[in-house]
Design an enzyme around this catalytic site. Structure first.
Site, PDB file in Angstrom:
ATOM      1  N   HIS A  75       0.747  -8.456 -11.321  1.00 12.98           N
ATOM      2  CA  HIS A  75       1.349  -7.953 -12.561  1.00 12.98           C
ATOM      3  C   HIS A  75       2.866  -7.987 -12.451  1.00 12.98           C
ATOM      4  O   HIS A  75       3.439  -7.509 -11.486  1.00 12.98           O
ATOM      5  CB  HIS A  75       0.889  -6.517 -12.835  1.00 12.98           C
ATOM      6  CG  HIS A  75      -0.522  -6.435 -13.339  1.00 12.98           C
ATOM      7  ND1 HIS A  75      -1.058  -5.302 -13.899  1.00 12.98           N
ATOM      8  CD2 HIS A  75      -1.509  -7.370 -13.385  1.00 12.98           C
ATOM      9  CE1 HIS A  75      -2.309  -5.533 -14.267  1.00 12.98           C
ATOM     10  NE2 HIS A  75      -2.609  -6.775 -13.953  1.00 12.98           N
ATOM     11  N   TYR A 202       0.985   3.303 -19.195  1.00 14.41           N
ATOM     12  CA  TYR A 202       1.138   4.738 -18.931  1.00 14.41           C
ATOM     13  C   TYR A 202       1.631   5.354 -20.232  1.00 14.41           C
ATOM     14  O   TYR A 202       2.702   4.969 -20.722  1.00 14.41           O
ATOM     15  CB  TYR A 202       2.195   5.004 -17.860  1.00 14.41           C
ATOM     16  CG  TYR A 202       1.849   4.558 -16.454  1.00 14.41           C
ATOM     17  CD1 TYR A 202       2.018   3.235 -16.039  1.00 14.41           C
ATOM     18  CD2 TYR A 202       1.396   5.476 -15.510  1.00 14.41           C
ATOM     19  CE1 TYR A 202       1.729   2.847 -14.743  1.00 14.41           C
ATOM     20  CE2 TYR A 202       1.116   5.091 -14.206  1.00 14.41           C
ATOM     21  CZ  TYR A 202       1.283   3.780 -13.831  1.00 14.41           C
ATOM     22  OH  TYR A 202       0.996   3.391 -12.541  1.00 14.41           O
ATOM     23  N   PRO A 293      -1.197  11.086  -8.361  1.00 13.37           N
ATOM     24  CA  PRO A 293      -1.469   9.646  -8.433  1.00 13.37           C
ATOM     25  C   PRO A 293      -0.520   8.823  -9.315  1.00 13.37           C
ATOM     26  O   PRO A 293      -0.450   7.609  -9.150  1.00 13.37           O
ATOM     27  CB  PRO A 293      -2.895   9.583  -8.983  1.00 13.37           C
ATOM     28  CG  PRO A 293      -3.133  10.885  -9.653  1.00 13.37           C
ATOM     29  CD  PRO A 293      -2.296  11.892  -8.930  1.00 13.37           C
ATOM     30  N   LYS A 297       1.063   5.669  -5.407  1.00 11.32           N
ATOM     31  CA  LYS A 297       1.727   5.586  -4.104  1.00 11.32           C
ATOM     32  C   LYS A 297       0.876   6.001  -2.906  1.00 11.32           C
ATOM     33  O   LYS A 297       1.286   5.791  -1.761  1.00 11.32           O
ATOM     34  CB  LYS A 297       2.999   6.446  -4.123  1.00 11.32           C
ATOM     35  CG  LYS A 297       4.084   5.900  -5.032  1.00 11.32           C
ATOM     36  CD  LYS A 297       4.537   4.535  -4.573  1.00 11.32           C
ATOM     37  CE  LYS A 297       5.491   3.865  -5.518  1.00 11.32           C
ATOM     38  NZ  LYS A 297       5.494   2.398  -5.392  1.00 11.32           N
ATOM     39  N   TYR A 387       8.647   1.430  -8.107  1.00 16.68           N
ATOM     40  CA  TYR A 387       7.237   1.166  -8.413  1.00 16.68           C
ATOM     41  C   TYR A 387       6.703   0.009  -7.553  1.00 16.68           C
ATOM     42  O   TYR A 387       5.580   0.058  -7.045  1.00 16.68           O
ATOM     43  CB  TYR A 387       7.071   0.855  -9.895  1.00 16.68           C
ATOM     44  CG  TYR A 387       5.635   0.891 -10.368  1.00 16.68           C
ATOM     45  CD1 TYR A 387       5.120   2.017 -10.997  1.00 16.68           C
ATOM     46  CD2 TYR A 387       4.786  -0.196 -10.166  1.00 16.68           C
ATOM     47  CE1 TYR A 387       3.791   2.059 -11.420  1.00 16.68           C
ATOM     48  CE2 TYR A 387       3.466  -0.167 -10.577  1.00 16.68           C
ATOM     49  CZ  TYR A 387       2.984   0.963 -11.207  1.00 16.68           C
ATOM     50  OH  TYR A 387       1.666   0.998 -11.608  1.00 16.68           O
TER      51      TYR A 387
HETATM   52  P1  FAD Z   1      -8.541   8.578   3.433  1.00 15.15           P
HETATM   53  O1  FAD Z   1      -8.784   7.461   2.520  1.00 15.15           O
HETATM   54  O2  FAD Z   1      -8.812   9.957   2.973  1.00 15.15           O
HETATM   55  O3  FAD Z   1      -9.373   8.293   4.741  1.00 15.15           O
HETATM   56  C1  FAD Z   1      -9.595   9.278   5.729  1.00 15.15           C
HETATM   57  C2  FAD Z   1     -10.871   8.945   6.469  1.00 15.15           C
HETATM   58  O4  FAD Z   1     -11.070   9.910   7.493  1.00 15.15           O
HETATM   59  C3  FAD Z   1     -12.098   9.027   5.562  1.00 15.15           C
HETATM   60  O5  FAD Z   1     -12.894   7.889   5.760  1.00 15.15           O
HETATM   61  C4  FAD Z   1     -12.779  10.302   5.985  1.00 15.15           C
HETATM   62  O6  FAD Z   1     -14.177  10.258   5.779  1.00 15.15           O
HETATM   63  C5  FAD Z   1     -12.410  10.356   7.451  1.00 15.15           C
HETATM   64  N1  FAD Z   1     -12.444  11.691   8.037  1.00 15.15           N
HETATM   65  C6  FAD Z   1     -12.117  12.872   7.478  1.00 15.15           C
HETATM   66  N2  FAD Z   1     -12.308  13.873   8.342  1.00 15.15           N
HETATM   67  C7  FAD Z   1     -12.771  13.320   9.476  1.00 15.15           C
HETATM   68  C8  FAD Z   1     -13.162  13.850  10.718  1.00 15.15           C
HETATM   69  N3  FAD Z   1     -13.145  15.161  10.959  1.00 15.15           N
HETATM   70  N4  FAD Z   1     -13.579  13.011  11.674  1.00 15.15           N
HETATM   71  C9  FAD Z   1     -13.638  11.672  11.445  1.00 15.15           C
HETATM   72  N5  FAD Z   1     -13.283  11.113  10.262  1.00 15.15           N
HETATM   73  C10 FAD Z   1     -12.847  11.929   9.298  1.00 15.15           C
HETATM   74  N6  FAD Z   1      -3.885   6.859  -4.735  1.00 15.15           N
HETATM   75  C11 FAD Z   1      -3.316   6.052  -5.587  1.00 15.15           C
HETATM   76  O7  FAD Z   1      -2.264   5.496  -5.255  1.00 15.15           O
HETATM   77  N7  FAD Z   1      -3.891   5.786  -6.825  1.00 15.15           N
HETATM   78  C12 FAD Z   1      -5.067   6.352  -7.175  1.00 15.15           C
HETATM   79  O8  FAD Z   1      -5.580   6.104  -8.255  1.00 15.15           O
HETATM   80  C13 FAD Z   1      -5.684   7.242  -6.321  1.00 15.15           C
HETATM   81  N8  FAD Z   1      -6.845   7.835  -6.633  1.00 15.15           N
HETATM   82  C14 FAD Z   1      -7.385   8.731  -5.767  1.00 15.15           C
HETATM   83  C15 FAD Z   1      -8.570   9.387  -6.084  1.00 15.15           C
HETATM   84  C16 FAD Z   1      -9.115  10.341  -5.204  1.00 15.15           C
HETATM   85  C17 FAD Z   1     -10.391  11.058  -5.590  1.00 15.15           C
HETATM   86  C18 FAD Z   1      -8.459  10.619  -3.999  1.00 15.15           C
HETATM   87  C19 FAD Z   1      -8.994  11.671  -3.053  1.00 15.15           C
HETATM   88  C20 FAD Z   1      -7.295   9.933  -3.662  1.00 15.15           C
HETATM   89  C21 FAD Z   1      -6.762   8.995  -4.541  1.00 15.15           C
HETATM   90  N9  FAD Z   1      -5.609   8.299  -4.215  1.00 15.15           N
HETATM   91  C22 FAD Z   1      -5.046   7.467  -5.080  1.00 15.15           C
HETATM   92  C23 FAD Z   1      -4.973   8.437  -2.929  1.00 15.15           C
HETATM   93  C24 FAD Z   1      -5.393   7.302  -1.972  1.00 15.15           C
HETATM   94  O9  FAD Z   1      -6.721   6.962  -2.199  1.00 15.15           O
HETATM   95  C25 FAD Z   1      -5.148   7.817  -0.583  1.00 15.15           C
HETATM   96  O10 FAD Z   1      -3.761   8.010  -0.440  1.00 15.15           O
HETATM   97  C26 FAD Z   1      -5.672   6.886   0.519  1.00 15.15           C
HETATM   98  O11 FAD Z   1      -7.065   6.899   0.537  1.00 15.15           O
HETATM   99  C27 FAD Z   1      -5.130   7.341   1.862  1.00 15.15           C
HETATM  100  O12 FAD Z   1      -5.789   6.650   2.897  1.00 15.15           O
HETATM  101  P2  FAD Z   1      -6.066   7.355   4.279  1.00 15.15           P
HETATM  102  O13 FAD Z   1      -6.757   6.335   5.094  1.00 15.15           O
HETATM  103  O14 FAD Z   1      -4.826   7.981   4.779  1.00 15.15           O
HETATM  104  O15 FAD Z   1      -7.025   8.577   3.944  1.00 15.15           O
HETATM  105  C1  DHB Z   2      -4.270   3.337 -10.811  1.00 15.94           C
HETATM  106  C2  DHB Z   2      -4.006   4.585 -10.332  1.00 15.94           C
HETATM  107  C3  DHB Z   2      -2.727   5.091 -10.406  1.00 15.94           C
HETATM  108  O1  DHB Z   2      -2.434   6.290  -9.910  1.00 15.94           O
HETATM  109  C4  DHB Z   2      -1.704   4.372 -10.979  1.00 15.94           C
HETATM  110  O2  DHB Z   2      -0.474   4.904 -11.069  1.00 15.94           O
HETATM  111  C5  DHB Z   2      -1.963   3.122 -11.437  1.00 15.94           C
HETATM  112  C6  DHB Z   2      -3.260   2.611 -11.346  1.00 15.94           C
HETATM  113  C7  DHB Z   2      -5.633   2.799 -10.740  1.00 15.94           C
HETATM  114  O3  DHB Z   2      -6.541   3.512 -10.294  1.00 15.94           O
HETATM  115  O4  DHB Z   2      -5.847   1.650 -11.137  1.00 15.94           O
END
Ligand code: FAD
Ligand code: DHB
Length: 393
Positions: A75, A202, A293, A297, A387
């Protein structure tokens, strides 16, 4: 009891843990990943959708670019909508940078396939995961297949998300946490319908925020602002589409509806922990910080932490600790800039609840800010730079 010895023990097989493991694999550094969910759960989790240009480059550099190159949607800009008008911010034209729409689920799928293909040691479905002796000889214990396991390691990496065990294993007086709550949440849906827009929208509307994103040419991802205490059961498909039609409306444009395949409410919080390093423990991704969200980021920050930590670990094993010692400071320096951007986008685009003078003032002021941001080239350039992703450090 199975007893393993490795260099880096990683807790969590989310995008951060899997990406770090893969980076270490490529660098020839031994590691083990321990995850408390099963593989299907990890593969099925639907979250973020937008990759910064630097995140795409990280995947390509690590030999993981095939999926994003084939399926990612590049995009050149986004739309900001307010007062019933839609305005485009053209990142390519302003700063020659882009973002790529490629779901977190796809990033995780590619990483799991890479680990599977290489036969790396990833333990899914572990329980009782605990970390020990973080300032001495660190180790990790867990139960897998009903058997107790122990891993001795040089370094432990907490990639276990916001609710994980690693951050909680650090003594309280060694950590400072910074938190900001928001008086709203997002209700997000996935719908089997071709996106009605070619770039993300947005929108700030009198009724609150709405957003149109996508996952593929046939799957749309949409969000509406709701109360954080809202129960998803109160939102029928019809009510969701009604809210989206109202909030995203502009003359001459139609939102296409389709079957809703997923529906959930996402809470919003800003959270940062200082420090991201305690003894031999290093935190990456959501274990160390959370953003609301708006601005997409969360995943990108996790990938940026991993890019920094993996280089620091490679240097560490080559005998130079400079980058590892500086890791927390460099990761947090970038993270605080990302925090202020996510907070700024969130505050600009959501309607504060209430009918008092402050809420009314804030709404007018937000409209003024959006008017400025969509008409000043300097402001658009700043939005574009943040962004599409700040460079490291
Ligand atoms: P996570 O993805 O949380 O991974 C952590 C891993 O550790 C998981 O697999 C978990 O099961 C595991 N874990 C937890 N505890 C333990 C333990 N005790 N022992 C072993 N393993 C464990 N960000 C955006 O930018 N845009 C979005 O639209 C967006 N939507 C989101 C929607 C939801 C519902 C959530 C919760 C987050 C969202 N985020 C979004 C944020 C983004 O998904 C996270 O920043 C990203 O997943 C971070 O990755 P991570 O690997 O640090 O953590
Ligand atoms: C999406 C999520 C976001 O937080 C955003 O700023 C843009 C896109 C998405 O889930 O596609």
């Amino acid at each position: 009891m199975p007893h393993l010895t490795t260099r880096v023990a990683i807790v969590g097989a989310g995008p951060a843990g899997l990406l770090l493991g893969w980076s270490l694999h490529r660098a020839g550094i031994d590691f083990v990943i321990v995850e408390n969910r099963d593989r299907e759960y990890v593969l099925g989790r639907i979250r973020a959708g937008v990759l910064e240009q630097g995140s795409v480059e990280t995947l390509q550099r690590l030999g993981l670019g095939a999926g994003v190159e084939a399926e990612g949607m590049v995009h050149d800009g986004i739309h900001l909508q307010f007062a019933g008008e839609r305005h485009r911010v053209d990142f390519s034209e302003l700063i020659d940078r882009t973002v790529t729409v490629y779901g977190q689920q796809s990033v995780v799928r590619d990483l799991v396939a890479a680990h599977d293909g290489a036969g790396t040691p990833v333990f899914y479905d572990a329980s009782d995961v605990a970390v020990h002796d973080l300032t001495g000889s660190p180790s990790l214990s867990f139960t897998h297949g009903r058997r107790a396991h122990r891993v001795d390691a040089d370094i432990i990496v907490g990639a276990d998300g916001f609710h994980g065990v690693c951050r909680q294993a650090v003594p309280k007086d060694a950590l400072q946490t910074y938190v900001r709550e928001y008086p709203f949440a997002w209700l997000g849906i996935l719908a089997d319908v071709e996106p009605s827009t070619d770039e993300l929208i947005y929108a700030l509307h009198d009724d609150g925020f709405a957003m149109h994103s996508m996952r593929s040419p046939s799957v749309s991802r949409l969000y509406v602002q709701v109360d954080p205490a809202e129960d998803v059961a109160n939102w029928s498909d019809e009510r969701i589409w009604d809210a989206l039609h109202t909030r995203l409306a502009v003359p001459g444009w139609t939102l296409q509806e389709g079957p809703i395949t997923e529906k959930s409410i996402l809470p919003m919080r800003s959270f940062v922990v200082s420090t991201m390093n305690f003894g031999r423990l290093f935190l990456v991704g959501d274990a160390g910080h959370i953003v609301p969200p708006t601005g997409a980021k969360g995943l990108n920050s996790a990938m940026s932490d991993v890019a920094q930590l993996s280089v620091a670990l490679v240097r560490h094993y080559a005998g130079d600790d400079t980058l590892l010692d500086a890791y927390s400071d460099t990761a947090l320096a970038r993270q605080w800039k990302v925090q202020q951007f996510s907070q700024w986008m969130t505050d600009m685009l959501h309607r504060r609840p209430g009918t008092d003078d402050t809420a009314a003032f804030d709404y007018r002021s937000q409209l003024g800010r959006l008017d400025y941001v969509t008409h000043s080239e300097e402001a658009m350039r700043s939005l574009a730079e943040q962004y599409t992703g700040l460079r490291l450090a």
